[in-house]
Scaffold this motif. Sequence first.
Motif, PDB file in Angstrom:
ATOM      1  N   LEU A  53     -59.318  23.766 -23.347  1.00  0.00           N
ATOM      2  CA  LEU A  53     -59.018  24.985 -24.098  1.00  0.00           C
ATOM      3  C   LEU A  53     -58.210  25.970 -23.248  1.00  0.00           C
ATOM      4  O   LEU A  53     -57.214  26.538 -23.707  1.00  0.00           O
ATOM      5  CB  LEU A  53     -60.306  25.631 -24.593  1.00  0.00           C
ATOM      6  N   ALA A  54     -58.630  26.170 -22.009  1.00  0.00           N
ATOM      7  CA  ALA A  54     -57.928  27.098 -21.115  1.00  0.00           C
ATOM      8  C   ALA A  54     -56.506  26.639 -20.844  1.00  0.00           C
ATOM      9  O   ALA A  54     -55.564  27.447 -20.842  1.00  0.00           O
ATOM     10  CB  ALA A  54     -58.700  27.243 -19.805  1.00  0.00           C
ATOM     11  N   VAL A  55     -56.321  25.335 -20.641  1.00  0.00           N
ATOM     12  CA  VAL A  55     -54.979  24.790 -20.387  1.00  0.00           C
ATOM     13  C   VAL A  55     -54.096  24.982 -21.613  1.00  0.00           C
ATOM     14  O   VAL A  55     -52.927  25.369 -21.500  1.00  0.00           O
ATOM     15  CB  VAL A  55     -55.069  23.302 -19.977  1.00  0.00           C
ATOM     16  N   GLN A  56     -54.650  24.734 -22.788  1.00  0.00           N
ATOM     17  CA  GLN A  56     -53.866  24.910 -24.018  1.00  0.00           C
ATOM     18  C   GLN A  56     -53.466  26.379 -24.199  1.00  0.00           C
ATOM     19  O   GLN A  56     -52.325  26.668 -24.543  1.00  0.00           O
ATOM     20  CB  GLN A  56     -54.643  24.419 -25.233  1.00  0.00           C
ATOM     21  N   GLN A  57     -54.384  27.280 -23.945  1.00  0.00           N
ATOM     22  CA  GLN A  57     -54.080  28.705 -24.093  1.00  0.00           C
ATOM     23  C   GLN A  57     -53.060  29.180 -23.063  1.00  0.00           C
ATOM     24  O   GLN A  57     -52.171  29.959 -23.375  1.00  0.00           O
ATOM     25  CB  GLN A  57     -55.358  29.533 -23.978  1.00  0.00           C
ATOM     26  N   GLN A  58     -53.203  28.710 -21.834  1.00  0.00           N
ATOM     27  CA  GLN A  58     -52.328  29.174 -20.754  1.00  0.00           C
ATOM     28  C   GLN A  58     -50.947  28.519 -20.783  1.00  0.00           C
ATOM     29  O   GLN A  58     -49.945  29.175 -20.560  1.00  0.00           O
ATOM     30  CB  GLN A  58     -52.997  28.901 -19.397  1.00  0.00           C
ATOM     31  N   TYR A  59     -50.921  27.201 -21.021  1.00  0.00           N
ATOM     32  CA  TYR A  59     -49.669  26.453 -20.882  1.00  0.00           C
ATOM     33  C   TYR A  59     -49.155  25.841 -22.182  1.00  0.00           C
ATOM     34  O   TYR A  59     -48.054  25.288 -22.206  1.00  0.00           O
ATOM     35  CB  TYR A  59     -49.845  25.330 -19.851  1.00  0.00           C
ATOM     36  N   GLY A  60     -49.956  25.880 -23.232  1.00  0.00           N
ATOM     37  CA  GLY A  60     -49.535  25.272 -24.491  1.00  0.00           C
ATOM     38  C   GLY A  60     -49.576  23.750 -24.459  1.00  0.00           C
ATOM     39  O   GLY A  60     -48.968  23.097 -25.291  1.00  0.00           O
ATOM     40  N   VAL A  61     -50.297  23.178 -23.514  1.00  0.00           N
ATOM     41  CA  VAL A  61     -50.413  21.728 -23.365  1.00  0.00           C
ATOM     42  C   VAL A  61     -51.761  21.287 -23.925  1.00  0.00           C
ATOM     43  O   VAL A  61     -52.796  21.806 -23.512  1.00  0.00           O
ATOM     44  CB  VAL A  61     -50.295  21.316 -21.874  1.00  0.00           C
ATOM     45  N   GLU A  62     -51.728  20.340 -24.865  1.00  0.00           N
ATOM     46  CA  GLU A  62     -52.966  19.816 -25.440  1.00  0.00           C
ATOM     47  C   GLU A  62     -53.427  18.606 -24.647  1.00  0.00           C
ATOM     48  O   GLU A  62     -52.638  17.710 -24.365  1.00  0.00           O
ATOM     49  CB  GLU A  62     -52.758  19.427 -26.899  1.00  0.00           C
ATOM     50  N   LEU A  63     -54.704  18.603 -24.304  1.00  0.00           N
ATOM     51  CA  LEU A  63     -55.313  17.482 -23.592  1.00  0.00           C
ATOM     52  C   LEU A  63     -56.260  16.783 -24.559  1.00  0.00           C
ATOM     53  O   LEU A  63     -57.369  17.239 -24.797  1.00  0.00           O
ATOM     54  CB  LEU A  63     -56.065  17.982 -22.349  1.00  0.00           C
ATOM     55  N   ARG A  64     -55.809  15.695 -25.132  1.00  0.00           N
ATOM     56  CA  ARG A  64     -56.591  14.980 -26.145  1.00  0.00           C
ATOM     57  C   ARG A  64     -57.255  13.745 -25.538  1.00  0.00           C
ATOM     58  O   ARG A  64     -56.643  13.029 -24.749  1.00  0.00           O
ATOM     59  CB  ARG A  64     -55.699  14.570 -27.308  1.00  0.00           C
ATOM     60  N   SER A  65     -58.476  13.500 -25.943  1.00  0.00           N
ATOM     61  CA  SER A  65     -59.247  12.386 -25.388  1.00  0.00           C
ATOM     62  C   SER A  65     -58.613  11.026 -25.674  1.00  0.00           C
ATOM     63  O   SER A  65     -58.771  10.098 -24.887  1.00  0.00           O
ATOM     64  CB  SER A  65     -60.681  12.411 -25.899  1.00  0.00           C
TER      65      SER A  65
END
Length: 91
Positions: free
Chosen positions: A55-67
């Motif tokens: 969540l933090a990475v998506q908010q900060q960098y706009g990068v989604e980390l999907r399982s």
Amino acid sequence: MTAQTAAEREMAELLIGALNMTHLKADRVDPTAPLFSNTGGGWGLDSIDALEIALAVQQQYGVELRSEDEQVKPAFASLRTLTELIVSRCA
């Protein structure tokens, strides 16, 4: 301790803030230490922490980390591998 890059320090600051791990200092985190182990200077994180990081990475960098993404699981091995994945996806 292995030296950090500027990107690794920025990522350490993000993780420390997102996980409220105020006992850690971003500039003193070994970027090669395991994120999900307590041994070897590891962070001792769990699956809930992984969700907070995503969540933090998506908010900060706009990068989604999907399982389901094959590159994501190995990226969570250490601060260095996570930072490398995020930097590569921001480029």
